[in-house]
Design an enzyme around this catalytic site. Sequence first.
Site, PDB file in Angstrom:
ATOM      1  N   ASP A  58      61.547  22.202  49.615  1.00 59.33           N
ATOM      2  CA  ASP A  58      62.867  22.428  49.881  1.00 59.33           C
ATOM      3  C   ASP A  58      63.282  20.916  50.471  1.00 59.33           C
ATOM      4  OD1 ASP A  58      65.243  22.844  51.434  1.00 59.33           O
ATOM      5  OD2 ASP A  58      64.534  23.948  52.814  1.00 59.33           O
TER       6      ASP A  58
ATOM      7  N   TRP B 173      63.620  25.218  58.785  1.00 59.66           N
ATOM      8  CA  TRP B 173      63.597  25.823  57.792  1.00 59.66           C
ATOM      9  C   TRP B 173      62.517  26.048  57.223  1.00 59.66           C
ATOM     10  CZ3 TRP B 173      68.030  27.803  57.459  1.00 59.66           C
ATOM     11  CH2 TRP B 173      69.277  26.411  58.206  1.00 59.66           C
TER      12      TRP B 173
ATOM     13  N   LYS C 199      74.367  19.805  52.264  1.00 60.57           N
ATOM     14  CA  LYS C 199      73.574  18.865  53.054  1.00 60.57           C
ATOM     15  C   LYS C 199      74.245  17.188  52.237  1.00 60.57           C
ATOM     16  CE  LYS C 199      71.861  21.705  54.562  1.00 60.57           C
ATOM     17  NZ  LYS C 199      71.102  22.362  55.669  1.00 60.57           N
TER      18      LYS C 199
HETATM   19  C1  LIG Z   1      70.432  23.625  55.910  1.00 62.82           C
HETATM   20  C2  LIG Z   1      69.233  23.805  55.173  1.00 62.82           C
HETATM   21  C3  LIG Z   1      68.986  25.715  54.761  1.00 62.82           C
HETATM   22  C4  LIG Z   1      69.498  26.392  54.698  1.00 62.82           C
HETATM   23  O1  LIG Z   1      70.835  26.331  53.730  1.00 62.82           O
HETATM   24  P1  LIG Z   1      71.737  27.523  53.187  1.00 62.82           P
HETATM   25  O2  LIG Z   1      72.623  26.854  52.196  1.00 62.82           O
HETATM   26  O3  LIG Z   1      72.632  27.614  54.430  1.00 62.82           O
HETATM   27  O4  LIG Z   1      70.726  28.253  54.162  1.00 62.82           O
HETATM   28  C5  LIG Z   1      67.365  25.049  54.245  1.00 62.82           C
HETATM   29  N1  LIG Z   1      66.305  24.253  53.738  1.00 62.82           N
HETATM   30  C6  LIG Z   1      67.015  23.382  55.053  1.00 62.82           C
HETATM   31  C7  LIG Z   1      66.035  21.762  54.993  1.00 62.82           C
HETATM   32  C8  LIG Z   1      68.342  22.707  54.808  1.00 62.82           C
HETATM   33  O5  LIG Z   1      68.890  21.630  56.200  1.00 62.82           O
END
Ligand SMILES: *Cc1c(COP(=O)(O)O)cnc(C)c1O
Length: 360
Positions: A171, A101, A195
Amino acid sequence: MKRVYNFSAGPAVLPEEVLREAAEEMLDYKGTGMSVMEMSHRSKAYDTIIKEAEADLRDLMKIPDNYKVLFLQGGASQQFAMIPMNLMKNKVADYIVTGQWAKKAWQEASIYGKANKIASSEDKTFSYIPDCSDLPVSEDADYVYICENNTIYGTKFKTLPDTKGKPLVADVSSCFLSEPVDVSKYAVIYGGVQKNIGPAGVVIVIIREDMITEDVLPGTPTMLRYKIHADNDSLYNTPPAYGIYICGKVFKWLKKKGGLEAMKEYNEKKAKILYDFLDESRLFRGTVRKEDRSLMNVPFVTGNEELDAKFVKEAKEAGFENLKGHRSVGGMRASIYNAMPLEGVEKLVEFMRKFEAENL
Ligand SMILES: *Cc1c(COP(=O)(O)O)cnc(C)c1O
């Protein structure tokens, strides 16, 4: 009706209480005679929903007044572009690449300016967090970027990098609300909610006010400007209204559970059960350097691909779903977010013990 133990990395398990409440309110939300899905986002009822959601989140995370909370769309991935488009004033940013990511975010930023990879753990399949105490932070960097919890590899920053005064952007998709955070250490905290909080598509951005300006890269679409959303309290256009409503319910559930201190304690207890077992097991082992282990995503392997596949299959038959590791790494991964009950982890370990005895 039978609910399974869902160890998916995302979309992931949500509190059963929240789902039941949403089900009860599906046809008639609080006497409005309609579902939240059918409701104007400019209505009084919806105004209360989004305002309460924001207030509860502020309360949970103790978000200082000089930060905006934005409920946006496009998932976490949309932010990979939105961040450089809005924040790269000098067209320079530094990225710490600790997984897929972070790598995607870094690659996306390269479209808009000079994105420097100032640290990485790719040399050992992202199984650790690099030392970030004295990084070559660029003089003219607009920000330093991290992915705080690496969903796929199961690592987590236990201390934040020293950004040498540059704004920190994080993030936190897979560790959102899993423990208390000091918001004031960040310029931007964002995460997709699927998540640990709610339905996919919604992304929450917590951004310090001085980071929100008109001065964005030329060509930045209106919808991708933080300012337009901040000025309109996340109601510039129709927001992901139903998703935000579910997030709001999860915030209330977390408050009822005792807030983020209590969640941290609970999450540590759950993770310890699993990690302790992995450390003593003669069949299974964790894949992450101990001091960098995530509380949320726990990858493990047997060392034998066929046995891994057999485990995933038998676990599924026993009611433990989505234990297969990410397609890029194989093995297994148990995601044990806030809503995963302690009992789910205990039963999983019990099952692993049994599998070990049968397969050694
Ligand atoms: C799942 C995830 C993403 C991507 O998320 P989307 O909503 O599918 O774009 C980005 N960063 C992390 C840390 C993730 O776990």
